[in-house]
Design a protein around this motif. Sequence first.
Motif, PDB file in Angstrom:
ATOM      1  N   VAL A 402       0.839  -1.206   0.000  1.00 16.90           N
ATOM      2  CA  VAL A 402       0.000   0.000   0.000  1.00 16.90           C
ATOM      3  C   VAL A 402       0.874   1.256   0.000  1.00 16.90           C
ATOM      4  O   VAL A 402       0.515   2.276  -0.591  1.00 16.90           O
ATOM      5  CB  VAL A 402      -1.009   0.008   1.177  1.00 16.90           C
ATOM      6  CG1 VAL A 402      -0.356   0.493   2.474  1.00 16.90           C
ATOM      7  CG2 VAL A 402      -2.204   0.887   0.838  1.00 16.90           C
ATOM      8  N   GLY A 403       2.037   1.170   0.644  1.00 18.86           N
ATOM      9  CA  GLY A 403       2.970   2.297   0.640  1.00 18.86           C
ATOM     10  C   GLY A 403       3.563   2.513  -0.745  1.00 18.86           C
ATOM     11  O   GLY A 403       3.789   3.649  -1.168  1.00 18.86           O
ATOM     12  N   THR A 404       3.811   1.414  -1.463  1.00 17.19           N
ATOM     13  CA  THR A 404       4.318   1.531  -2.830  1.00 17.19           C
ATOM     14  C   THR A 404       3.279   2.220  -3.716  1.00 17.19           C
ATOM     15  O   THR A 404       3.606   3.039  -4.569  1.00 17.19           O
ATOM     16  CB  THR A 404       4.641   0.124  -3.390  1.00 17.19           C
ATOM     17  OG1 THR A 404       5.502  -0.531  -2.458  1.00 17.19           O
ATOM     18  CG2 THR A 404       5.297   0.206  -4.750  1.00 17.19           C
ATOM     19  N   ALA A 405       1.994   1.888  -3.490  1.00 15.32           N
ATOM     20  CA  ALA A 405       0.938   2.468  -4.319  1.00 15.32           C
ATOM     21  C   ALA A 405       0.647   3.924  -3.964  1.00 15.32           C
ATOM     22  O   ALA A 405       0.495   4.768  -4.847  1.00 15.32           O
ATOM     23  CB  ALA A 405      -0.344   1.640  -4.174  1.00 15.32           C
ATOM     24  N   LEU A 406       0.557   4.235  -2.674  1.00 15.23           N
ATOM     25  CA  LEU A 406       0.018   5.536  -2.253  1.00 15.23           C
ATOM     26  C   LEU A 406       0.994   6.406  -1.468  1.00 15.23           C
ATOM     27  O   LEU A 406       0.650   7.537  -1.105  1.00 15.23           O
ATOM     28  CB  LEU A 406      -1.257   5.319  -1.404  1.00 15.23           C
ATOM     29  CG  LEU A 406      -2.396   4.543  -2.082  1.00 15.23           C
ATOM     30  CD1 LEU A 406      -3.531   4.270  -1.093  1.00 15.23           C
ATOM     31  CD2 LEU A 406      -2.936   5.303  -3.295  1.00 15.23           C
ATOM     32  N   TYR A 410      -1.708   9.130   1.349  1.00 19.93           N
ATOM     33  CA  TYR A 410      -3.033   8.540   1.550  1.00 19.93           C
ATOM     34  C   TYR A 410      -2.891   7.161   2.191  1.00 19.93           C
ATOM     35  O   TYR A 410      -1.980   6.417   1.843  1.00 19.93           O
ATOM     36  CB  TYR A 410      -3.762   8.300   0.220  1.00 19.93           C
ATOM     37  CG  TYR A 410      -4.074   9.542  -0.564  1.00 19.93           C
ATOM     38  CD1 TYR A 410      -5.305  10.180  -0.405  1.00 19.93           C
ATOM     39  CD2 TYR A 410      -3.163  10.051  -1.474  1.00 19.93           C
ATOM     40  CE1 TYR A 410      -5.607  11.312  -1.144  1.00 19.93           C
ATOM     41  CE2 TYR A 410      -3.450  11.192  -2.211  1.00 19.93           C
ATOM     42  CZ  TYR A 410      -4.673  11.816  -2.037  1.00 19.93           C
ATOM     43  OH  TYR A 410      -4.963  12.929  -2.769  1.00 19.93           O
ATOM     44  N   ALA A 411      -3.840   6.832   3.071  1.00 20.71           N
ATOM     45  CA  ALA A 411      -3.989   5.445   3.494  1.00 20.71           C
ATOM     46  C   ALA A 411      -4.905   4.761   2.484  1.00 20.71           C
ATOM     47  O   ALA A 411      -5.722   5.415   1.840  1.00 20.71           O
ATOM     48  CB  ALA A 411      -4.590   5.377   4.894  1.00 20.71           C
ATOM     49  N   GLY A 412      -4.793   3.456   2.356  1.00 23.91           N
ATOM     50  CA  GLY A 412      -5.624   2.710   1.409  1.00 23.91           C
ATOM     51  C   GLY A 412      -6.954   2.342   2.048  1.00 23.91           C
ATOM     52  O   GLY A 412      -6.989   1.883   3.190  1.00 23.91           O
ATOM     53  N   LEU A 413      -8.037   2.562   1.305  1.00 19.15           N
ATOM     54  CA  LEU A 413      -9.384   2.261   1.802  1.00 19.15           C
ATOM     55  C   LEU A 413     -10.002   1.169   0.937  1.00 19.15           C
ATOM     56  O   LEU A 413     -10.004   1.272  -0.295  1.00 19.15           O
ATOM     57  CB  LEU A 413     -10.247   3.530   1.738  1.00 19.15           C
ATOM     58  CG  LEU A 413     -11.756   3.369   1.960  1.00 19.15           C
ATOM     59  CD1 LEU A 413     -12.062   2.929   3.385  1.00 19.15           C
ATOM     60  CD2 LEU A 413     -12.480   4.681   1.649  1.00 19.15           C
ATOM     61  N   PHE A 414     -10.534   0.150   1.577  1.00 16.14           N
ATOM     62  CA  PHE A 414     -11.200  -0.949   0.879  1.00 16.14           C
ATOM     63  C   PHE A 414     -12.562  -1.165   1.525  1.00 16.14           C
ATOM     64  O   PHE A 414     -12.647  -1.249   2.752  1.00 16.14           O
ATOM     65  CB  PHE A 414     -10.397  -2.247   1.022  1.00 16.14           C
ATOM     66  CG  PHE A 414      -8.995  -2.177   0.462  1.00 16.14           C
ATOM     67  CD1 PHE A 414      -8.707  -2.670  -0.808  1.00 16.14           C
ATOM     68  CD2 PHE A 414      -7.965  -1.633   1.208  1.00 16.14           C
ATOM     69  CE1 PHE A 414      -7.413  -2.627  -1.321  1.00 16.14           C
ATOM     70  CE2 PHE A 414      -6.673  -1.586   0.700  1.00 16.14           C
ATOM     71  CZ  PHE A 414      -6.399  -2.071  -0.567  1.00 16.14           C
ATOM     72  N   GLY A 489       1.664   2.666   4.937  1.00 19.03           N
ATOM     73  CA  GLY A 489       2.479   3.706   4.308  1.00 19.03           C
ATOM     74  C   GLY A 489       2.482   5.038   5.048  1.00 19.03           C
ATOM     75  O   GLY A 489       3.331   5.892   4.784  1.00 19.03           O
ATOM     76  N   VAL A 490       1.546   5.224   5.964  1.00 23.14           N
ATOM     77  CA  VAL A 490       1.357   6.549   6.574  1.00 23.14           C
ATOM     78  C   VAL A 490       1.589   6.591   8.085  1.00 23.14           C
ATOM     79  O   VAL A 490       1.668   7.661   8.673  1.00 23.14           O
ATOM     80  CB  VAL A 490      -0.073   7.079   6.300  1.00 23.14           C
ATOM     81  CG1 VAL A 490      -0.293   7.327   4.808  1.00 23.14           C
ATOM     82  CG2 VAL A 490      -1.133   6.118   6.839  1.00 23.14           C
ATOM     83  N   ALA A 491       1.672   5.412   8.698  1.00 22.87           N
ATOM     84  CA  ALA A 491       1.691   5.376  10.170  1.00 22.87           C
ATOM     85  C   ALA A 491       2.986   5.930  10.768  1.00 22.87           C
ATOM     86  O   ALA A 491       3.006   6.373  11.913  1.00 22.87           O
ATOM     87  CB  ALA A 491       1.476   3.941  10.655  1.00 22.87           C
ATOM     88  N   TRP A 492       4.035   5.930   9.982  1.00 20.89           N
ATOM     89  CA  TRP A 492       5.381   6.171  10.530  1.00 20.89           C
ATOM     90  C   TRP A 492       6.146   7.003   9.524  1.00 20.89           C
ATOM     91  O   TRP A 492       6.115   6.704   8.329  1.00 20.89           O
ATOM     92  CB  TRP A 492       6.052   4.805  10.701  1.00 20.89           C
ATOM     93  CG  TRP A 492       7.334   4.753  11.432  1.00 20.89           C
ATOM     94  CD1 TRP A 492       8.589   4.749  10.876  1.00 20.89           C
ATOM     95  CD2 TRP A 492       7.527   4.617  12.837  1.00 20.89           C
ATOM     96  NE1 TRP A 492       9.526   4.635  11.853  1.00 20.89           N
ATOM     97  CE2 TRP A 492       8.910   4.554  13.074  1.00 20.89           C
ATOM     98  CE3 TRP A 492       6.662   4.555  13.936  1.00 20.89           C
ATOM     99  CZ2 TRP A 492       9.454   4.426  14.349  1.00 20.89           C
ATOM    100  CZ3 TRP A 492       7.201   4.419  15.209  1.00 20.89           C
ATOM    101  CH2 TRP A 492       8.577   4.357  15.395  1.00 20.89           C
ATOM    102  N   SER A 493       6.809   8.056   9.960  1.00 21.79           N
ATOM    103  CA  SER A 493       7.545   8.869   8.991  1.00 21.79           C
ATOM    104  C   SER A 493       8.651   9.649   9.685  1.00 21.79           C
ATOM    105  O   SER A 493       8.754   9.655  10.916  1.00 21.79           O
ATOM    106  CB  SER A 493       6.590   9.843   8.297  1.00 21.79           C
ATOM    107  OG  SER A 493       6.056  10.738   9.247  1.00 21.79           O
ATOM    108  N   GLY A 494       9.458  10.312   8.879  1.00 18.90           N
ATOM    109  CA  GLY A 494      10.518  11.154   9.416  1.00 18.90           C
ATOM    110  C   GLY A 494       9.932  12.437  10.008  1.00 18.90           C
ATOM    111  O   GLY A 494       8.728  12.680   9.930  1.00 18.90           O
TER     112      GLY A 494
END
Length: 529
Positions: A402-406, A410-414, A489-494
């Motif tokens: 999901v991080g590769t895609a978005l 954005y977080a991925g929603l299904f 992809g969004v939970a953790w970042s610099g």
Amino acid sequence: MTTLRAAAAAALLAAATLTAPAAYAQTSPAAEQVQRPARFVGASTATTGVLVLPLASADQLDTRGAALNDSERTAVSNAIAAAAYEFSAGSRLALRGIGGWTQILLVGLGTDAEARTYERAGAVAGRALLNEDAAITIVTTGLDTDAVANFATGFGLGQYRSDLYHRREREPSALGQVTFVADASGEAERAYASRGRALIEAMAWTRDVSNEPANVLYPETFVSRARAAFGRTPGVNIQVLDVPAMRRLGMGAILGVGQGSARPPRMMIVSYRGQGAPTQPVVLVGKGITFDSGGISIKPNAGMANMRMDMSGAASVTGAVLALARSRAPVHVVAIAALAENMPDGAAIRPGDVLTAMNGMTIEIMSTDAEGRLVLADALSWTEANLDAAAIVDVATLTGAVGTALGDDYAGLFTRHDALGEQLEAAGAATGERLWRLPLDPSYASDTASTIADIKNSGEGGAGAGTGAHFIGEFVSRDTPWAHIDIAGVAWSGANDWKPAGSAGYGVRLLERFVRDFQPIEAEAAPAQ
Ligand code: BES
Ligand code: MN
Ligand code: ZN
């Protein structure tokens, strides 16, 4: 001077001993995150300390800069011109050496500010002034009550620190007070106190829990942290399933994930029902892998340290309920944290093993690293068997794909329910924790078809995030409004201008907004996909 250092040492030392886990919630220095005391006034006579001016244009300096004398205002105007400062949203310009002020901090609001613009601008100011000792005066005159409350909320969020185990040079209580100058100061204070303060505290709790190392934060201590945070908050009930309870219920999937670790798994159910709230709860289910080594399908070393954040879904759903409960919101909501540590020891599950989930579905393990969907399988089975949910939303750091895609935008929603997806997207747009909908294509069923069992826990390549979502959806009835949010992809970042490195606390604001605004989902004739 020494108390925080001693507490940090005690937490790490205690963590080294498996037999003495009980005291962590009290001894971890994270419990000492200190908020600056905030007050709201109608006018200020301050002429020293830090002055913060949120501005959309240079013209606003004439009104909002009333605390400045003529020569100070001229100096600020000259500095704005010399720096070619443009007041864009989220920007800042720090000016020193003007009059008696320690610092004059300009924060840009841009041209068409909305709720999240004010919150972000506040966070930028909060972060810029993280280590400021002096008293802080923030002038928000001319802004409406919600804008002031949102700025104040952002300021508190921006003051969060993730350096939990740094030795501290001084007591945090030395932090100066922050004063918001606002037209309707009483109203602004009430708006802040009824929602913003609880959000700040809940976000700090969530980020702390996500940032904590896995030797301190594991299933049992996650639970004790939650118990400590909820305390005696009215309307809250906490239920915890331990290993014998999970065995009785037949939760073979989460037990399988946890069996390779010395730290036993837990399922924590926190319910909150505010006054006048509906009978049917909104249920938020979080993936709570306190460390994801991959298990026997072990991960490469690079980046493995970050896998202490693999319980971020559980931290965010718990934090969202904490925010709602502490602000006494009139909602009915349940957070379920599916907690386990994924480790490779002699008792660990192997690729090729078959597990049986609580709903009787058998699962062939292709990769022990696809563990999040396993703990969620039992959490969702339990939810379907025990709660009459108005909607279920699961939140998980589920897939690298999901991080590769978005990316981290954005977080991925299904979801199979468009109406639920729209409510979540609206909450995402309002809070800035944005979602992008991805498909749940029927073809994913063949990716997870197993010859030996009902389903297998991963396909070979293909749509990684979608396959994971499809697997989870097999544990929820088609009629139940359900959505899956992949936050890997969004939970953790610099670090950036509004947050330190580490946990983003992603999902707390989104879910808090979503639950507050939730409208029951009408039965759809034929759910999408
Ligand atoms: N916790 C990871 C996903 C993850 C990756 C989170 C990167 C945050 C950053 C998850 O348990 C995992 O290992 N997923 C696998 C799934 C695969 C084995 C089907 C992945 O993404 O590779
Ligand atoms: Mn994994
Ligand atoms: Zn994982």
